[in-house]
Structure formats: C-alpha cells, structure tokens
Design a protein around this motif. Structure first.
Motif, PDB file in Angstrom:
ATOM      1  N   GLY A 180       0.826  -1.206   0.000  1.00  0.00           N
ATOM      2  CA  GLY A 180       0.000   0.000   0.000  1.00  0.00           C
ATOM      3  C   GLY A 180       0.858   1.252   0.000  1.00  0.00           C
ATOM      4  O   GLY A 180       2.082   1.188   0.064  1.00  0.00           O
ATOM      5  N   PRO A 181       0.211   2.424  -0.095  1.00  0.00           N
ATOM      6  CA  PRO A 181       0.962   3.679  -0.098  1.00  0.00           C
ATOM      7  C   PRO A 181       1.692   3.925   1.228  1.00  0.00           C
ATOM      8  O   PRO A 181       1.335   3.351   2.253  1.00  0.00           O
ATOM      9  N   ASP A 182       2.695   4.774   1.183  1.00  0.00           N
ATOM     10  CA  ASP A 182       3.469   5.156   2.363  1.00  0.00           C
ATOM     11  C   ASP A 182       2.533   5.725   3.438  1.00  0.00           C
ATOM     12  O   ASP A 182       1.546   6.396   3.114  1.00  0.00           O
ATOM     13  N   LYS A 186      -0.865   7.861   3.191  1.00  0.00           N
ATOM     14  CA  LYS A 186      -2.111   7.357   3.794  1.00  0.00           C
ATOM     15  C   LYS A 186      -2.741   8.411   4.694  1.00  0.00           C
ATOM     16  O   LYS A 186      -3.950   8.579   4.727  1.00  0.00           O
ATOM     17  N   LEU A 187      -1.885   9.135   5.407  1.00  0.00           N
ATOM     18  CA  LEU A 187      -2.402  10.172   6.305  1.00  0.00           C
ATOM     19  C   LEU A 187      -3.250  11.192   5.534  1.00  0.00           C
ATOM     20  O   LEU A 187      -4.326  11.592   5.978  1.00  0.00           O
ATOM     21  N   ALA A 188      -2.756  11.579   4.352  1.00  0.00           N
ATOM     22  CA  ALA A 188      -3.509  12.549   3.532  1.00  0.00           C
ATOM     23  C   ALA A 188      -4.835  11.937   3.081  1.00  0.00           C
ATOM     24  O   ALA A 188      -5.886  12.586   3.106  1.00  0.00           O
ATOM     25  N   LEU A 189      -4.786  10.667   2.675  1.00  0.00           N
ATOM     26  CA  LEU A 189      -6.014   9.995   2.208  1.00  0.00           C
ATOM     27  C   LEU A 189      -7.021   9.887   3.360  1.00  0.00           C
ATOM     28  O   LEU A 189      -8.219  10.148   3.189  1.00  0.00           O
ATOM     29  N   LEU A 214      -2.828  11.377  16.162  1.00  0.00           N
ATOM     30  CA  LEU A 214      -2.836  10.006  16.692  1.00  0.00           C
ATOM     31  C   LEU A 214      -2.209   9.041  15.686  1.00  0.00           C
ATOM     32  O   LEU A 214      -1.454   8.141  16.043  1.00  0.00           O
ATOM     33  N   TYR A 215      -2.535   9.249  14.422  1.00  0.00           N
ATOM     34  CA  TYR A 215      -2.037   8.335  13.387  1.00  0.00           C
ATOM     35  C   TYR A 215      -0.509   8.361  13.314  1.00  0.00           C
ATOM     36  O   TYR A 215       0.131   7.317  13.158  1.00  0.00           O
TER      37      TYR A 215
END
Ligand code: ATP
Ligand code: MG
Length: 362
Positions: A180-182, A186-189, A214-215
């Motif tokens: 999957g993406p970095d 992922k944070l942006a998504l 948190l992420y």
C-alpha cells in the motif's frame, strides 16, 4: 450519475483511490516530509524528559485548532484557565476540552493495541463537544461557503451508510499493507476520507485534526503527538477547502496529497526549530535560576516552569515543590531576577514564563 453537491454523497468510494503514488510531484514532497519528520522524531528521542514539552505544544495546538472553528482565546486567558479547576471563560473551556480529547484519544488508542477504531473517534468528538455526540442519524448536514452560504458539499447520509464507510476507513487506517501507499500518503487519504464522511453533526474538522496526530504516533513516526497541522491549515485555509472539494469533484488526489505532505514538511521543520529554541531557553533559564536561588535551586521548579508557563503559589504547593511560604519566596525571587514576569489579576499573582510563551506563539 453526475456528482451533485446538493445531494448526500453516498457514492463516496472507499480508500485507497487508484492513482499512481510514484509520480515525481508526490515522491519529491514525500521525501521532504519524511526527512523533516525524521529529524523531529530524532530530536524527540533526545529529550531528557519526553513529556516536558507535550503539555504546552498540545495546548498551543488546541488553541490553533479551535481558532479554525472561530473559538478564540488569548494565551493569557487560556493558561490562567488551565490552572483552575473550573473556568467561566467558555472559549478557554472549549480549548481545554480539545486538549483533553487529544490525550483521551491517545490513551484509548494505546489501551486498544494501538488501534484507531470508530469508537476512538466518537470518544474524541464527545470530549471536544462535552456531549453524547454520535454518528449522524438524520439528513440535513451540509457544508456551506462561509461568505455566500452556498452549499459546497453534502456528506453521506445517514447512520447505516456512514457506519459502513467508517468501518472501511477503520480497516484502511489499521491495516499494514506492504504494497500500500506510504503512511504519510495514507495520512492525507485518511484525513480527506474522514472529512468527506463527516460522521458527526459538528466537530468533524477538529476530530479529523486530532486523528492526524494520533495516526503519526500509531505509525511510530513520532513518539508523542507533537506534530499539528492546524497552523498550516489556518494559513492556507482557502487552498485547504478548495482542495478538499476538488478531490470529490475532480478526483484531484495528487494536489491534495502534495498539499498535505507540504504541510507535514513545513510543520515538522517549524516544530523542530521551536523545540530547539525551547531547549536553549531552558539552559539559559537554568543558569539564571541557579544564580537567583543559589542553594535552593530546584530542577523540579525549572521543569514545571516549562510544563506550565503560568505559575502561582498554589500550583507549587499542589505539586509538592514547596510549602506556601517558601513557594512565595521562590516566585518572588524569580520575578525580581526577571526570569518570570509577575502579573497580578484580582487576588492572585501569576508568574509568567513570557519567553516560553513567545516561542510557543511564534
Ligand atoms: N468540501 C469538503 N469536503 C469534505 N470536507 C470538508 C469540505 N469542506 C470542509 N470540510 C471539512 O469540514 C470541517 C468542518 O466541519 P465541522 O464544522 O463539523 O468541524 P469543526 O471541528 O466544528 O469545524 P472546524 O474544522 O471549522 O474547526 C473542515 O475543517 C473541513 O475539514
Ligand atoms: Mg463546526
């Protein structure tokens, strides 16, 4: 059917979108974000006391994030309120709730094997709003342009649809897919998806911003939640709203991802330099304090001056740093040596670490 901002967007697709994550624009922004975040993480690891700066950084973020929602407090009101059991200042109270929500979310995540689940987010919004907020049950929620009142987006409706999308999002957040993406992409998504689902009646922006913090901890990109995008979002808020919308309207994920990665890059850089300045100030103040207090110098007093930039006699007594009379003498001496600034309000004298506040607010 063509997308219509006036209708609930129940066709909102689950993550991840099918795009090329290796475009040069994304790769460049990702490298810069990761580099700066890595530096911040390294700096955090060298802190002698990891919790030392957390309180003030979280409070500063609580203030910035609440300001996006037009909840405005001065540093002075906020820090004074943070010393009291109760406060009559409703904006300061909301900002303090935001801080509590950040800590509560973190504690919940850590007690649940580091998972971020739907209930984590519900807990966060309930703490922010101090009510029993739940997933929206009735239609009628839409996002409007603040100036014109025009409806810009109508989120999915209602509870079943929202729950379904949230549970897909929950899975995407917590799954560890090596293909999957970095995590930073992922944070942006994730931030976009959470805002697009818009599960609550209110507080979605603030909950989504706490989710980012948190992420980063969940992904071990940071040891503590010290990276906050509110200042960046506030600074570029027109772009932020436009890009959120353009993902929905035109699938322009690349621009959105680059925008968020740039935010991480800039904010990590700023936070690193802020922490460095605070550490330098701490050294300076330590040597001034040793001179002013001589043999009664106490490192715990220095510590509390950096955890809580507003001090008062009661606080030192409560923290068992000194008895009342001694505490009064310490603070008076520090004010005389111009290390703290005495600020009498009503019957209470507050002793303010002004230079720390200046760095925090910068
Ligand atoms: N077109 C859009 N698509 C998806 N999400 C959007 C769009 N426009 C705005 N948002 C999100 O909605 C949030 C505002 O929602 P809400 O009022 O529930 O949150 P809040 O925390 O009370 O407000 P704020 O974010 O202004 O502090 C914004 O912060 C933004 O993240
Ligand atoms: Mg709102």
């Amino acid at each position: 059917m063509a997308y219509d901002p006036l209708l609930p967007f129940n066709d909102l697709p689950d993550l991840p979108p099918n795009i090329n994550y290796y475009q040069p624009k994304i790769v460049r922004a990702l490298a810069a974000a990761a580099r700066n975040l890595g530096e911040l993480k390294g700096l955090c690891a060298t802190l002698p006391d990891p919790l030392l700066l957390l309180n003030t950084l979280v409070l500063q973020e609580s203030r910035d994030s609440s300001a996006i929602e037009n909840i405005v407090t001065t540093q002075d009101e906020l820090y004074r309120a943070s010393l009291e059991e109760t406060t009559h200042n409703s904006s300061a109270k909301e900002v303090l709730n935001y801080r509590e929500a950040t800590y509560a979310g973190l504690a919940r995540m850590q007690s649940q094997h580091n998972l971020i689940v739907v209930n984590t987010l519900i807990g966060v919004v309930q703490t922010i709003k101090q009510n029993r907020s739940a997933v929206r049950q009735a239609p009628g929620t839409n996002l409007r342009n603040g100036a014109t009142g025009q409806i810009m987006y109508t989120p999915p409706c209602c509870e079943d649809v929202i729950r379904q999308k949230l549970s897909a999002l929950e899975q995407f957040i917590n799954e560890d897919d090596p293909n999957g993406p970095d995590p930073l992409i992922k944070l942006a998504l994730i931030h976009h998806q959470f805002e697009a689902i818009h599960p609550f009646l209110d507080g979605n922006g603030r909950t989504g911003r706490i989710l980012i913090a948190l992420y980063l901890v969940q992904q071990t990109l940071l040891p503590q939640p010290v990276l906050y995008l509110s200042r960046y979002i506030n600074l570029y808020r027109t772009d932020y709203y436009r890009l959120l919308r353009e993902v929905t309207e035109r699938d322009s994920w690349t621009e959105w991802i680059v925008f968020m990665l740039n935010g991480i890059e800039q904010t990590a850089q700023l936070t690193t330099s802020k922490i460095r300045r605070i550490l330098a100030l701490m050294n300076e103040i330590e040597s001034d304090m040793r001179q002013a207090l001589r043999s009664s110098y106490n490192p715990d007093l220095l510590r509390i001056m950096f955890m809580q930039p507003y001090l008062k006699i009661d606080l030192l007594v409560r923290n068992e740093l000194a008895h009342r009379q001694t505490a009064a003498i310490y603070l008076k001496k520090l004010a005389e040596a111009r290390i703290l600034t005495a600020n009498p309000i009503g019957k209470t004298i507050y002793y303010v670490n002004q230079r720390l506040l200046d760095i925090l607010a910068d």
